[in-house]
Design a protein around this motif. Structure first.
Motif, PDB file in Angstrom:
ATOM      1  N   UNK A 214       0.828  -1.197   0.000  1.00  0.00           N
ATOM      2  CA  UNK A 214       0.000   0.000   0.000  1.00  0.00           C
ATOM      3  C   UNK A 214       0.864   1.249   0.000  1.00  0.00           C
ATOM      4  N   UNK A 215       0.403   2.287  -0.680  1.00  0.00           N
ATOM      5  CA  UNK A 215       1.140   3.549  -0.744  1.00  0.00           C
ATOM      6  C   UNK A 215       1.297   4.129   0.657  1.00  0.00           C
ATOM      7  N   UNK A 216       2.500   4.617   0.920  1.00  0.00           N
ATOM      8  CA  UNK A 216       2.786   5.207   2.219  1.00  0.00           C
ATOM      9  C   UNK A 216       3.338   4.216   3.217  1.00  0.00           C
ATOM     10  N   UNK A 217       3.204   2.911   2.930  1.00  0.00           N
ATOM     11  CA  UNK A 217       3.721   1.903   3.845  1.00  0.00           C
ATOM     12  C   UNK A 217       5.218   1.691   3.652  1.00  0.00           C
ATOM     13  N   UNK A 218       5.660   1.758   2.404  1.00  0.00           N
ATOM     14  CA  UNK A 218       7.081   1.652   2.095  1.00  0.00           C
ATOM     15  C   UNK A 218       7.614   3.048   1.783  1.00  0.00           C
TER      16      UNK A 218
ATOM     17  N   UNK B 256      -3.727  11.850   0.496  1.00  0.00           N
ATOM     18  CA  UNK B 256      -5.055  11.292   0.757  1.00  0.00           C
ATOM     19  C   UNK B 256      -5.224   9.877   0.210  1.00  0.00           C
ATOM     20  N   UNK B 257      -4.237   9.387  -0.582  1.00  0.00           N
ATOM     21  CA  UNK B 257      -4.252   8.008  -1.086  1.00  0.00           C
ATOM     22  C   UNK B 257      -3.318   7.116  -0.296  1.00  0.00           C
ATOM     23  N   UNK B 258      -2.642   7.643   0.708  1.00  0.00           N
ATOM     24  CA  UNK B 258      -1.686   6.867   1.485  1.00  0.00           C
ATOM     25  C   UNK B 258      -2.348   6.222   2.700  1.00  0.00           C
ATOM     26  N   UNK B 259      -1.788   5.099   3.121  1.00  0.00           N
ATOM     27  CA  UNK B 259      -2.311   4.338   4.255  1.00  0.00           C
ATOM     28  C   UNK B 259      -2.398   5.201   5.508  1.00  0.00           C
ATOM     29  N   UNK B 260      -1.363   5.981   5.764  1.00  0.00           N
ATOM     30  CA  UNK B 260      -1.294   6.764   6.988  1.00  0.00           C
ATOM     31  C   UNK B 260      -2.282   7.904   7.060  1.00  0.00           C
ATOM     32  N   UNK B 261      -2.908   8.258   5.939  1.00  0.00           N
ATOM     33  CA  UNK B 261      -3.856   9.378   5.949  1.00  0.00           C
ATOM     34  C   UNK B 261      -5.241   8.958   6.417  1.00  0.00           C
ATOM     35  N   UNK B 262      -5.468   7.666   6.506  1.00  0.00           N
ATOM     36  CA  UNK B 262      -6.811   7.184   6.819  1.00  0.00           C
ATOM     37  C   UNK B 262      -7.047   7.131   8.325  1.00  0.00           C
ATOM     38  N   UNK B 263      -8.315   7.050   8.694  1.00  0.00           N
ATOM     39  CA  UNK B 263      -8.665   6.994  10.114  1.00  0.00           C
ATOM     40  C   UNK B 263      -8.156   5.693  10.727  1.00  0.00           C
ATOM     41  N   UNK B 264      -8.058   5.687  12.037  1.00  0.00           N
ATOM     42  CA  UNK B 264      -7.604   4.483  12.735  1.00  0.00           C
ATOM     43  C   UNK B 264      -8.505   3.300  12.418  1.00  0.00           C
ATOM     44  N   UNK B 265      -9.809   3.545  12.364  1.00  0.00           N
ATOM     45  CA  UNK B 265     -10.744   2.468  12.054  1.00  0.00           C
ATOM     46  C   UNK B 265     -10.558   1.903  10.665  1.00  0.00           C
ATOM     47  N   UNK B 266     -10.335   2.775   9.680  1.00  0.00           N
ATOM     48  CA  UNK B 266     -10.127   2.304   8.307  1.00  0.00           C
ATOM     49  C   UNK B 266      -8.841   1.501   8.184  1.00  0.00           C
ATOM     50  N   UNK B 267      -7.779   1.976   8.837  1.00  0.00           N
ATOM     51  CA  UNK B 267      -6.510   1.247   8.797  1.00  0.00           C
ATOM     52  C   UNK B 267      -6.628  -0.114   9.476  1.00  0.00           C
ATOM     53  N   UNK B 268      -7.276  -0.125  10.651  1.00  0.00           N
ATOM     54  CA  UNK B 268      -7.422  -1.375  11.391  1.00  0.00           C
ATOM     55  C   UNK B 268      -8.261  -2.379  10.595  1.00  0.00           C
ATOM     56  N   UNK B 269      -9.318  -1.902   9.944  1.00  0.00           N
ATOM     57  CA  UNK B 269     -10.172  -2.795   9.159  1.00  0.00           C
ATOM     58  C   UNK B 269      -9.418  -3.372   7.971  1.00  0.00           C
TER      59      UNK B 269
ATOM     60  N   UNK C 168       8.309   2.067  14.711  1.00  0.00           N
ATOM     61  CA  UNK C 168       7.410   0.951  14.434  1.00  0.00           C
ATOM     62  C   UNK C 168       7.940   0.113  13.271  1.00  0.00           C
ATOM     63  N   UNK C 169       8.438   0.799  12.236  1.00  0.00           N
ATOM     64  CA  UNK C 169       8.988   0.081  11.092  1.00  0.00           C
ATOM     65  C   UNK C 169      10.166  -0.792  11.476  1.00  0.00           C
ATOM     66  N   UNK C 170      11.014  -0.300  12.375  1.00  0.00           N
ATOM     67  CA  UNK C 170      12.166  -1.093  12.823  1.00  0.00           C
ATOM     68  C   UNK C 170      11.702  -2.332  13.578  1.00  0.00           C
ATOM     69  N   UNK C 171      10.675  -2.181  14.429  1.00  0.00           N
ATOM     70  CA  UNK C 171      10.144  -3.326  15.174  1.00  0.00           C
ATOM     71  C   UNK C 171       9.603  -4.379  14.210  1.00  0.00           C
ATOM     72  N   UNK C 172       8.837  -3.931  13.203  1.00  0.00           N
ATOM     73  CA  UNK C 172       8.279  -4.879  12.234  1.00  0.00           C
ATOM     74  C   UNK C 172       9.380  -5.525  11.394  1.00  0.00           C
ATOM     75  N   UNK C 173      10.436  -4.765  11.075  1.00  0.00           N
ATOM     76  CA  UNK C 173      11.541  -5.334  10.296  1.00  0.00           C
ATOM     77  C   UNK C 173      12.233  -6.442  11.075  1.00  0.00           C
ATOM     78  N   UNK C 174      12.491  -6.193  12.353  1.00  0.00           N
ATOM     79  CA  UNK C 174      13.121  -7.209  13.194  1.00  0.00           C
ATOM     80  C   UNK C 174      12.201  -8.427  13.315  1.00  0.00           C
TER      81      UNK C 174
END
Length: 418
Positions: free
Chosen positions: A67-71, A157-170, A390-396
């Motif tokens: 997804x855009x914004x994740x990488x 507005x097309x990136x993952x991080x721009x969305x609400x917590x609920x939208x990201x979690x879903x 957070x990215x470092x934790x997920x990478x490890x």
């Protein structure tokens, strides 16, 4: 060959529906999904549709939706950079050519003064031999071209991080959820194909060369009593038969409105330290849509509980890492199950789908459950964790998971040759 086909179909279905859950709800939230991949490693096949590249990759170790914004976005237009701009009829930039500009006719070359491809969607710069600063509006679906590769820009507005917590979690939760939905549907299909067991006092399928077949029992025979003991359910039948291994019993039946008595001697079979009687017949079944839906729900819940308990036992040390299986182990299991027919293969697929869904919900970095755990922290503290941390934790976490996968695969290979 049948094993290989079954394994590919099972693995492909599990990963496809898992990632489809991510993709559907991400796109529904307006997130730009760059790639939908089954497998990791080198690309074997790909095609593009509706902004997303669909790929099949070499290593059957899972899949992902990028997804855009994740990488980290690779496009960075620094002041002084010379780029070529391809404009549409509205004078909007549709392509930003970073190299090999000669391949694009009518390209307008500028030296970048400033560029904002996330919020304002503009590029300002000076054309050659021109002193006046020009500003161009960038189309929200413009592409950057570098080394022959085109990458669509991702406005904020097309990136993952721009969305609400609920939208990201879903969008994250939808992946594992789809595995449970898939298992539910498979169990419904199994119920529709082979029927739903019913607790009636009658004979189901009679196994070939069984004592029941030799004695003349038929599927559909209604049993009224055994050794003059009334029977009202399948449980009554099995209890009496199990108590009489190797002893002749009299079964009173009704067949086509005719009553008859049949003598049969249940085979004596060992169950642990106990010897029990067996006739070689199966429980009666009925076919119904509502019954199949209930079966799907009940079986999904039953296997979810069983697998959840197993995961708890793994965490608490009741199971060792040697008890885990990876792709090689699943392939070997598929090889064994294929011999018993397509229904067993479907059952295996359903159980593995539940397994995949539960495993991904574990609060482990790099898994969906780990992502959801960070969302929970964000909800509690009112702001997200620093993305780099957070990215470092997920990478490890991902590196450790890959190491675990290697160890599990090595154990599977050793078991295969033992």
């Amino acid at each position: 060959m049948n094993t290989a086909i079954a394994f590919i179909l099972i693995f492909g279905a599990l990963v496809f529906f898992h990632e489809l859950g991510h993709l559907y709800f991400a796109k529904r939230a307006g997130i730009l999904c760059r790639e939908f991949a089954i497998g990791f490693g080198p690309k074997l096949y790909s095609f593009e549709k509706n902004e997303t590249v669909y790929t099949i990759r070499l290593l059957p170790l899972g899949g992902y939706v990028r997804m855009a914004g994740e990488d980290p976005e690779t496009v960075e237009l620094k002041p002084g950079t010379k780029v070529g701009l391809v404009l549409n009829e509205k004078e909007e930039v549709t392509k930003i050519v970073l190299d090999n500009r000669e391949k694009y006719p009518n390209v307008r070359v500028i030296e970048v003064d400033q560029a904002d491809l996330e919020h304002k969607l503009i590029i300002s710069g000076y054309e050659e031999y021109e002193e006046e600063l020009q500003t161009f509006r960038v189309h929200e679906k413009a592409h950057c071209v570098s080394a022959g590769e085109e990458t669509q820009i991702a406005p904020f507005n097309r990136q993952f991080g721009s969305k609400t917590l609920g939208q990201r979690a879903l969008a994250i939760f939808a992946g594992p959820a789809m595995n449970f939905v898939l298992a539910f549907v498979i169990f419904i299909v199994i119920g529709l194909i082979q029927g739903i067991p019913v607790d009636k006092s009658m004979i189901g399928k009679v196994m070939p060369n069984s004592v029941a077949e030799k004695a003349g029992l038929h599927e559909g025979d209604k049993i009224t009593s055994i050794n003059q003991q009334p029977t009202n359910s399948w449980k009554d039948i099995t209890n009496i038969v199990r108590e009489n291994p190797g002893k002749e019993i009299t079964i009173d039946i009704t067949r086509d409105s005719k009553k008859m008595a049949i003598q049969v001697t249940p085979a004596a079979e060992k169950e642990g330290d106990v010897t029990v009687g067996k006739l070689g017949v199966q429980e009666p079944v009925e076919k119904s849509v509502l019954g199949s839906i209930k079966l799907g729900f009940d079986e999904t819940c039953r296997w979810t509980k069983l697998i959840f308990v197993s995961l708890i036992q793994l965490v608490t040390g009741h199971f060792s890492i040697n008890d885990l299986s990876g792709p090689v182990g699943i392939y070997n299991l598929t090889d064994q199950v294929v011999e018993y027919g397509p229904i067993r293969v479907l059952s295996l697929a359903a159980v593995l789908s539940i397994n995949l869904g539960l495993f991904n919900l574990l609060p482990v970095p790099a898994l969906d459950g780990g992502r959801l755990f960070f969302f929970l922290i964000e909800a509690l503290r009112g702001k997200p964790i620093d993305r780099q941390k957070e990215g470092m934790v997920h990478f490890i976490g991902f590196a450790l998971l890959m190491l675990l996968m290697l160890v599990v695969t090595w154990n599977d290979i050793r078991k295969f040759f033992l």
